[in-house]
Design a protein around this motif. Structure first.
Motif, mmCIF file in Angstrom:
data_model
loop_
_atom_site.group_PDB
_atom_site.id
_atom_site.type_symbol
_atom_site.label_atom_id
_atom_site.label_comp_id
_atom_site.label_asym_id
_atom_site.label_seq_id
_atom_site.Cartn_x
_atom_site.Cartn_y
_atom_site.Cartn_z
ATOM 1 N N TYR A 1 0.657 -0.901 0.249
ATOM 2 C CA TYR A 1 0.062 0.206 -0.104
ATOM 3 C C TYR A 1 1.158 1.551 0.160
ATOM 4 N N ASN A 2 0.418 1.880 -0.339
ATOM 5 C CA ASN A 2 0.951 3.638 -0.739
ATOM 6 C C ASN A 2 0.904 4.389 1.104
ATOM 7 N N GLU A 3 0.909 5.585 1.752
ATOM 8 C CA GLU A 3 0.697 5.222 2.670
ATOM 9 C C GLU A 3 -0.619 6.403 2.954
ATOM 10 N N ARG A 4 -1.066 6.028 2.335
ATOM 11 C CA ARG A 4 -3.100 6.617 2.414
ATOM 12 C C ARG A 4 -3.667 5.529 2.436
ATOM 13 N N GLN A 5 -3.525 4.543 1.873
ATOM 14 C CA GLN A 5 -3.907 3.166 1.828
ATOM 15 C C GLN A 5 -3.634 2.282 3.050
ATOM 16 N N LEU A 6 -2.058 3.035 3.574
ATOM 17 C CA LEU A 6 -1.752 1.614 4.701
ATOM 18 C C LEU A 6 -2.165 2.367 5.846
ATOM 19 N N LYS A 7 -2.834 4.375 6.199
ATOM 20 C CA LYS A 7 -2.652 4.795 7.182
ATOM 21 C C LYS A 7 -4.864 3.824 7.225
ATOM 22 N N GLN A 8 -5.237 3.686 6.301
ATOM 23 C CA GLN A 8 -6.891 3.081 6.535
ATOM 24 C C GLN A 8 -6.300 1.910 7.239
ATOM 25 N N LYS A 9 -5.472 1.520 6.539
ATOM 26 C CA LYS A 9 -5.445 0.048 6.855
ATOM 27 C C LYS A 9 -5.253 -0.206 8.350
ATOM 28 N N LEU A 10 -4.335 0.612 8.551
ATOM 29 C CA LEU A 10 -3.682 0.630 9.761
ATOM 30 C C LEU A 10 -5.691 0.928 10.853
ATOM 31 N N GLU A 11 -5.609 2.113 10.610
ATOM 32 C CA GLU A 11 -7.202 2.317 11.506
ATOM 33 C C GLU A 11 -7.690 1.436 11.481
ATOM 34 N N LYS A 12 -8.360 0.370 10.724
ATOM 35 C CA LYS A 12 -8.636 -1.244 10.509
ATOM 36 C C LYS A 12 -8.744 -1.959 11.846
ATOM 37 N N ARG A 13 -7.122 -1.903 11.714
ATOM 38 C CA ARG A 13 -7.037 -3.232 12.759
ATOM 39 C C ARG A 13 -7.495 -3.062 13.992
ATOM 40 N N GLU A 14 -8.315 -4.941 14.451
ATOM 41 C CA GLU A 14 -8.844 -5.419 15.905
ATOM 42 C C GLU A 14 -8.490 -4.585 16.706
ATOM 43 N N PRO A 15 -8.838 -4.801 17.812
ATOM 44 C CA PRO A 15 -7.474 -5.246 19.139
ATOM 45 C C PRO A 15 -6.796 -5.963 18.920
ATOM 46 N N ILE A 16 -7.566 -7.601 18.882
ATOM 47 C CA ILE A 16 -7.387 -8.688 18.658
ATOM 48 C C ILE A 16 -5.948 -9.155 18.076
ATOM 49 N N GLU A 17 -6.305 -8.003 16.134
ATOM 50 C CA GLU A 17 -4.888 -8.025 16.324
ATOM 51 C C GLU A 17 -3.667 -7.475 16.768
ATOM 52 N N ILE A 18 -3.640 -6.611 17.700
ATOM 53 C CA ILE A 18 -2.583 -5.752 17.799
ATOM 54 C C ILE A 18 -1.882 -6.698 19.354
ATOM 55 N N MET A 19 -2.861 -7.468 19.759
ATOM 56 C CA MET A 19 -2.432 -8.290 20.617
ATOM 57 C C MET A 19 -1.267 -8.783 20.092
ATOM 58 N N GLN A 20 -1.852 -10.006 18.775
ATOM 59 C CA GLN A 20 -1.261 -10.980 17.879
ATOM 60 C C GLN A 20 0.085 -9.815 17.997
ATOM 61 N N TYR A 21 0.371 -8.972 17.336
ATOM 62 C CA TYR A 21 1.227 -8.584 16.619
ATOM 63 C C TYR A 21 2.414 -8.366 18.445
ATOM 64 N N ASP A 22 2.040 -7.795 19.214
ATOM 65 C CA ASP A 22 2.421 -7.761 20.562
ATOM 66 C C ASP A 22 3.599 -9.149 21.171
ATOM 67 N N GLN A 23 2.288 -10.739 20.707
ATOM 68 C CA GLN A 23 2.659 -11.315 21.195
ATOM 69 C C GLN A 23 4.162 -11.713 20.531
ATOM 70 N N HIS A 24 3.553 -11.846 19.107
ATOM 71 C CA HIS A 24 4.103 -11.877 17.707
ATOM 72 C C HIS A 24 6.179 -11.422 18.346
ATOM 73 N N VAL A 25 5.614 -9.994 18.198
ATOM 74 C CA VAL A 25 7.318 -9.664 18.935
ATOM 75 C C VAL A 25 7.707 -10.381 19.936
ATOM 76 N N LEU A 26 7.229 -10.489 20.456
ATOM 77 C CA LEU A 26 7.954 -10.331 22.071
ATOM 78 C C LEU A 26 8.349 -12.097 21.212
ATOM 79 N N THR A 27 7.747 -12.968 21.181
ATOM 80 C CA THR A 27 7.977 -14.143 20.685
ATOM 81 C C THR A 27 9.139 -14.290 20.109
ATOM 82 N N SER A 28 9.247 -13.796 18.300
ATOM 83 C CA SER A 28 10.358 -12.625 18.270
ATOM 84 C C SER A 28 11.607 -12.489 19.042
#
Length: 682
Positions: free
Chosen positions: A163-190
């Motif tokens: 995505y370009n910057e605008r599309q990426l921004k829209q994509k990030l705005e639509k992230r659900e809390p569960i996706e953010i939690m999964q991202y946190d867990q992925h970083v810690l596991t990495s």
């Protein structure tokens, strides 16, 4: 805490965005009150330079560091941080807390404790969250990319690439809390993976990183940690695969911690070193009895080996040994069958049983090996069970290690008495009465012997092992009725002591069977080459009672007859007890070279007897086939540099007999070679 001990962080902030920072700081202040063990406490904050700089003061020591600055030097450091990353991950998941800004710079280590800081999410504030997303994923400099890009989930990485910057921004705005939690867990596991497989992020190009996977990096843990034992690698891999939702064998109850790897029975502190040495001594010699408490010093393999050895024995000590070994092994069998639990451990009455049980678990981990090209499923299943059990019993490791040595029965165990081992061929044991009689008389059969029948031993041979007395070999040799003897050999520190005894059978009219007498006919000792210098010949000292001589010098050993052969330089002498029968002029000692027991060579000394010691003489000359040959010069023993004539032989050829000269009242010798008389000493 003194201000000088506080950790100060200065952030450059975007103008007009100061309220977002204040909101995030206030959110962390709320969380730190509730969860102080996981969240780094903020002491205060302030703005500078028209609110373009934000200074945050943390309530921690001046030695606090971010995870970026830490280099792990020991396994223990790696294990402890790994456990704390798991603990933080489980804390966030359990309390449904979203961080949205986890990276190495936001994980702070203070006094070996890991804390989270710089939260990037507040529920119900979309503007603030969009602001944090932009900081994390859009228009990053190189250093920011190194902190963020390698730890992205595949979904986020694809979005940033596609995505370009605008599309990426829209994509990030639509992230659900569960996706953010999964991202946190992925970083810690990495980050957990990176502890054991460190990476160099010189290339932060997403087209390169999109093919990279931390879950694949797990396979490189062994290569990057050669000091890690196989069991530790398997457990770490299983835990990480579970977190990456890859194939693994973990149950939900499995302890996802590496702390049990840091617990171990300290045998050097708990057990007496002397008892450990006693165990090694027993398996080396197997010639003594011991207090049964010593069994707790044995490894499982040694116990199984010992159980096999005493399985058929009827000796009282061996029966007790077999019973106690069976009791101990029954506990270990419960562990092996995966039915042993914490309650079973607590039921063990003996402190030694608990010690042995924990030490056995340690042994299982230490001996675990990964076998290539084989199905490891059952092996890993047993390993994971043992690890879960160790985690249940982890408190007892500290308890046992704190106990003093005198609390353990094993440290009060002692050696009881030596057991003498006698090895003999079965047929010899049944048939050879001569050997039995010899042992009764000379080895003192009242000493307790363990008689071991061994078909590898030659017939008519006995081998005896007695502690501190050297190994003994006794042979019965019978060539005919007239030539029957016993050869008794003892080897101590590579010195061989050998006796030859003639078997004499005395018939007595009042006894139905002959009386057997063993007459000593020869004894000697010889030194094997192991105790001699290089290129030096074997040396021997011999007394032959049949020939009434003794010998000291170089020799060869006759393996067939178990006897020595005079070979080289040596001294042969008539036994002192037999020198009283000598006459004046008799040879009582020779010193020189021997070949196959025969005097042969030049410069051989011959010593002649005289009842007055200061009139004893010796000659120096040649021998050929045990006979004097050629001219021998004579000297007094107490005046070795002065040549003398002798009443014994012609100084030239030794051909004349002794004659008495009454006219001169002296002994004289007539020499037909020279046709003249010599005045002789008397």
């Amino acid at each position: 805490m003194d201000q000088s001990q506080r950790f100060v962080l200065v952030k450059a902030i975007l103008p007009q965005k100061d309220m977002h920072y204040v909101s995030l700081i206030n959110e962390q202040l709320k969380l730190q009150k509730k969860y102080p063990q996981y969240i780094l406490a903020i002491n205060g904050y302030d703005f500078f330079e028209d609110k373009t700089l934000l200074q945050i003061t943390y309530n921690c020591s001046k030695y606090a560091k971010s995870l970026t600055e830490v280099q792990f030097k020991t396994q223990e450091e790696k294990f402890r941080i790994f456990d704390q990353l798991i603990e933080i991950a489980e804390f966030l998941e359990k309390n449904k807390i979203l961080h949205n800004n986890i990276k190495k710079n936001n994980l702070i280590i203070d006094h070996n404790k890991l804390y989270l800081t710089d939260f990037g999410y507040i529920a119900g504030q979309p503007d603030l969250n969009i602001f944090r997303n932009k900081l994390n994923f859009i228009n990053l400099n190189l250093n920011q990319k190194k902190q963020i890009y390698p730890y992205l989930t595949k979904g986020l990485m694809e979005a940033i690439i596609t995505y370009n910057e605008r599309q990426l921004k829209q994509k990030l705005e639509k992230r659900e809390p569960i996706e953010i939690m999964q991202y946190d867990q992925h970083v810690l596991t990495s980050l957990m993976v990176e502890i054991f497989s460190p990476l160099e992020w010189n290339n932060c190009d997403l087209s390169y990183l999109k093919d990279f996977s931390f879950s694949q990096k797990i396979g490189y843990i062994k290569i990057n940690n050669l000091d890690l034992q196989d069991y530790a690698i398997v457990i770490i891999e299983q835990i990480l695969n579970f977190r990456f939702q890859k194939e693994n064998q973990l149950t939900l109850e499995f302890p996802r911690r590496l702390e049990p790897m840091l617990k171990k029975i300290d045998k050097q502190r708990v057990l007496n070193n002397k008892n450990l040495e006693l165990v090694e001594d027993y398996f080396k010699n197997k010639d003594f009895e011991f207090d049964l408490g010593l069994l707790y010093c044995f490894t499982t393999c040694k116990l199984l080996e010992l159980e096999t050895q005493v399985e058929q024995s009827g000796k009282e000590f061996d029966c007790k040994l077999r019973k106690e070994i069976s009791r101990i092994l029954a506990i270990l069998n419960m562990i092996d069958n995966q039915i042993f639990q914490k309650k079973d451990f607590e039921k063990l009455e003996s402190l030694d049983d608990k010690l042995f049980c924990l030490a056995y678990l340690d042994e299982q981990f230490e001996t675990f090996e990964i076998s290539k090209n084989r199905d490891q499923t059952q092996k890993i299943e047993k390993l994971l069970y043992n690890y879960s059990l160790k985690y249940q019993l982890i408190e007892f490791y500290d308890q046992i290690n704190r106990e003093s040595k005198d609390q353990f029965m094993v440290n009060q165990a002692f050696q009881k008495q030596y057991r003498n081992q006698l090895y003999i061929h079965p047929e010899t044991f049944e048939q050879n009465e001569i050997l039995k009689e010899y042992i009764n008389i000379h080895i003192k059969i009242e000493i307790q012997f363990d008689i071991n029948q061994d078909e590898t031993i030659k017939k008519d041979t006995i081998i005896i092992k007695q502690r501190n007395k050297g190994d003994q070999t006794i042979l019965h040799i019978k060539k005919n009725n007239e030539d029957e003897k016993i050869i008794h050999e003892v080897c101590v520190d590579h010195i061989n002591y050998i006796k030859h005894l003639k078997v004499v059978k005395l018939n007595r009219h009042f006894q139905p069977t002959p009386t057997v007498v063993f007459k000593l006919i020869k004894k000697f000792k010889y030194y094997t080459p192991l105790v001699l210098l290089k290129k030096q010949k074997q040396l021997a000292e011999l007394i032959d009672y049949n020939k009434k001589i003794k010998y000291k010098g170089e020799c060869d050993f006759d393996e067939d007859n178990r006897d020595i052969i005079f070979q080289g330089k040596g001294i042969r002498e008539i036994l002192e007890s037999d020198q009283t029968t000598l006459k004046i002029g008799d040879v009582y000692k020779v010193s020189g070279t021997f070949k196959n027991n025969i005097l042969e060579g030049d410069q051989i000394k011959t010593f002649y007897y005289h009842f007055i010691e200061n009139k004893r003489t010796f000659s120096i000359g040649k021998y050929k086939n045990e006979q004097l040959s050629g001219r021998h010069e004579h000297y007094l023993i107490n005046q070795p540099n002065e040549y003398v004539k002798t009443i014994h032989h012609c100084s030239c050829c030794f051909c004349s007999p002794l004659q008495s000269c009454y006219y001169w009242r002296a002994w004289c010798a007539w020499c037909p070679c020279l046709f003249r008389y010599y005045w002789q000493i008397i």
